[in-house]
Design an enzyme around this catalytic site. Sequence first.
Site, PDB file in Angstrom:
ATOM      1  N   GLU A   1      -5.833   4.035  -7.802  1.00 42.70           N
ATOM      2  CA  GLU A   1      -6.985   4.725  -7.243  1.00 42.70           C
ATOM      3  C   GLU A   1      -7.962   5.142  -8.319  1.00 42.70           C
ATOM      4  OE1 GLU A   1      -9.146   7.285  -4.628  1.00 42.70           O
ATOM      5  OE2 GLU A   1      -9.396   5.181  -5.133  1.00 42.70           O
TER       6      GLU A   1
ATOM      7  N   THR B   1      -3.800  -1.165  -7.572  1.00 41.80           N
ATOM      8  CA  THR B   1      -4.534   0.071  -7.855  1.00 41.80           C
ATOM      9  C   THR B   1      -3.632   1.285  -8.034  1.00 41.80           C
ATOM     10  OG1 THR B   1      -6.295   1.519  -7.001  1.00 41.80           O
ATOM     11  CG2 THR B   1      -4.791   0.570  -5.390  1.00 41.80           C
TER      12      THR B   1
ATOM     13  N   THR C   1      -8.674   0.459  -9.608  1.00 44.01           N
ATOM     14  CA  THR C   1      -8.184  -0.849  -9.200  1.00 44.01           C
ATOM     15  C   THR C   1      -8.356  -1.957 -10.239  1.00 44.01           C
ATOM     16  OG1 THR C   1      -8.919  -0.156  -6.999  1.00 44.01           O
ATOM     17  CG2 THR C   1      -8.070  -2.338  -7.187  1.00 44.01           C
TER      18      THR C   1
ATOM     19  N   ARG D   1       0.841  -1.202   0.000  1.00 46.30           N
ATOM     20  CA  ARG D   1       0.000   0.000   0.000  1.00 46.30           C
ATOM     21  C   ARG D   1       0.876   1.252   0.000  1.00 46.30           C
ATOM     22  NH1 ARG D   1      -4.943   1.890  -1.438  1.00 46.30           N
ATOM     23  NH2 ARG D   1      -6.097   2.934   0.220  1.00 46.30           N
TER      24      ARG D   1
ATOM     25  N   GLY E   1     -13.199  -1.684  -7.626  1.00 45.94           N
ATOM     26  CA  GLY E   1     -14.504  -1.061  -7.409  1.00 45.94           C
ATOM     27  C   GLY E   1     -14.614  -0.112  -6.247  1.00 45.94           C
ATOM     28  N   GLY E   2     -13.509   0.437  -5.717  1.00 49.06           N
ATOM     29  CA  GLY E   2     -13.623   1.350  -4.587  1.00 49.06           C
ATOM     30  C   GLY E   2     -14.259   0.661  -3.399  1.00 49.06           C
TER      31      GLY E   2
ATOM     32  N   SER F   1      -8.099   1.066   2.997  1.00 51.94           N
ATOM     33  CA  SER F   1      -8.489   0.538   1.692  1.00 51.94           C
ATOM     34  C   SER F   1      -9.701  -0.364   1.841  1.00 51.94           C
ATOM     35  CB  SER F   1      -7.331  -0.261   1.087  1.00 51.94           C
ATOM     36  OG  SER F   1      -7.724  -0.928  -0.092  1.00 51.94           O
ATOM     37  N   SER F   2     -10.403  -0.564   0.729  1.00 50.96           N
ATOM     38  CA  SER F   2     -11.469  -1.565   0.672  1.00 50.96           C
ATOM     39  C   SER F   2     -11.053  -2.797  -0.112  1.00 50.96           C
ATOM     40  CB  SER F   2     -12.718  -0.961   0.009  1.00 50.96           C
ATOM     41  OG  SER F   2     -13.239   0.074   0.798  1.00 50.96           O
TER      42      SER F   2
END
Length: 594
Positions: free
Chosen positions: A432, A430, A412, A114, A500-501, A477-478
């Site tokens: 973003e 990703t 992503t 990340r 997909g956020g 993050s998701s």
Amino acid sequence: MKRHALAALATAALLAACAGLGPASPNAVPPDPEAASGYTAKPGWSTTRFAVAAANPLATQAGYDVLRAGGTAVDAAVAVQMVLGLVEPQSSGIGGGAFLMHYDGRQVEAYDGRETAPAAADEKLFLRADGKPMAFGDAVVGGRSVGVPGVLRMLELAHKEHGKLPWAALFQPAIQLAEEGFKVSPRLNTLANNNQFLKNDPVAAAYFHGRDGRPHPVGHVLRNPEYAAVLKRIAREGSDAFYRGEVAQAIVDKVNGHPTNPGRMSLADLAGYQAKKRAPLCFDYLARAREYRVCGFPPPSSGAIAIGQMFTILRNVHADAIPLDAGQPSANWLHLYTEAARLAFADRNQYIGDPEFVQPPAGDWRTLLNPAYLESRARLIGATSMKVAEPGVPGPIRISYAPADAQEEYGTSHISIVDAQGRAIAVTTTIEQEFGSRQMVKGFLLNNELTDFNFAPADAQGRPVANRVQPGKRPRSSMAPTLVFDKPTGQFVMSAGSPGGAAIIHFTAKTLYGVLNWGLDAQRAIDLPNFGSYNGPTILEQKRFPPTTVEALKARGAEVREQDMTSGLQAVQKTPAGYFGGADPRREGIVMGE
């Protein structure tokens, strides 16, 4: 280049080498993470020895070539990522970050790549002069939003521990494609046409647009010699070729030199970046009389915790007794799911952040998955929608955090691979938002990952937000790369994940639930219509649910909104004959294997 020619050349090389929204209210609906670009039915793919699923056929081909040459799942992931950064630059690349889940036949490991906030960043990074949060569009475009990229350091660490083929060999497919050119895909063309900011960066504009100022048409052969040159250096010298020296200087100059929205990155930030290994976050799950062990990524990702909470709550309200209705989730099941989602997202926004900066409730993230706690949360679900849930109290809270406003999340790509030795990975990667910060340097785009932090650092009472900006911190993050195992035997069952956020959580949960609870194969589970809630309205994929379902949910008090929900799911599951892979019909991915 024709596919068979690319396959032959890539294998030979391997063998020879061996828009402007402000911060949302808690119940707001995030915009669709990436624009829709059509729906193409996919058959699903059966294989016997290995399988690779990625978001673009050229990337899948690169992974296939690596596996066919005797490479490991990690080897293939490196090759896939380098090609994705070329052919799907709007979603991921070496200017971004990733989470990787790995299973070597004995244990599960989690590799954290990340991005981090620069040392000069602080909690006021996204505040205007009047102390109010910036509009999202004002924050994202430029250098301010760029986090220190992590994907290369992470892949290098994973390769050192689990790679078999030489590091340099894994870059050859992407180098070849960058030099010889690849055809612009319909999705890249669509997203470039829809993006109003690319033209404002001279480097990005020159690359993505033709002389007429319009994005290159579908089928245009696009070459990227600068990207090839960077990959050649990384192939020879390792990731230090990116994090130090000429490339690092170019990144810093680009970030800090933006004319209207400069960032705060230094050479020391890049040189000091470290990938991390974390303990996977696993939970037990019973479905159709079979016990599973579901393993996902721990904080700074919120994906595994949210999915684990939702699945356990759904068991408590007996949602598992509700079958599909004419091949779709029923209104009764969707009511229970979206209520569980509201509860999970309330906890997510209250508690989750970078574990180096944020203390978990009672000192352990697993308190959020405690069966007794989730049983008490499930009792909050009734016959009508709660509309907006409050966070729970899973244990003694050492620090009182403020509930965070909903924050836009985007972008992503996802990769699922199983190699010939049964080693499996799930990687979500990703930059973003679409095309990241819209800043291009040396053939690759820079991320806008810092906008995954909450812009407002505290609430009106001065209580800090867990996911506020802090120097060196990783934004929440998701992303939810997930590996599933049979609990009694420990045998691999499935690898899955999606872009997909914030909707990544719902897309991945839908697919896992479809396979484990409804007995669907991976492709049919991916094909199910999308749905979810972010602790506000119930969101349904546009034109995929019958009016009776929509009206039934409204009758239960839910505010229902229908919109595009452009997932990009990839999944590989174990079968008696080998493996079966699925790819999302909403994007361009395919599965290959033998």
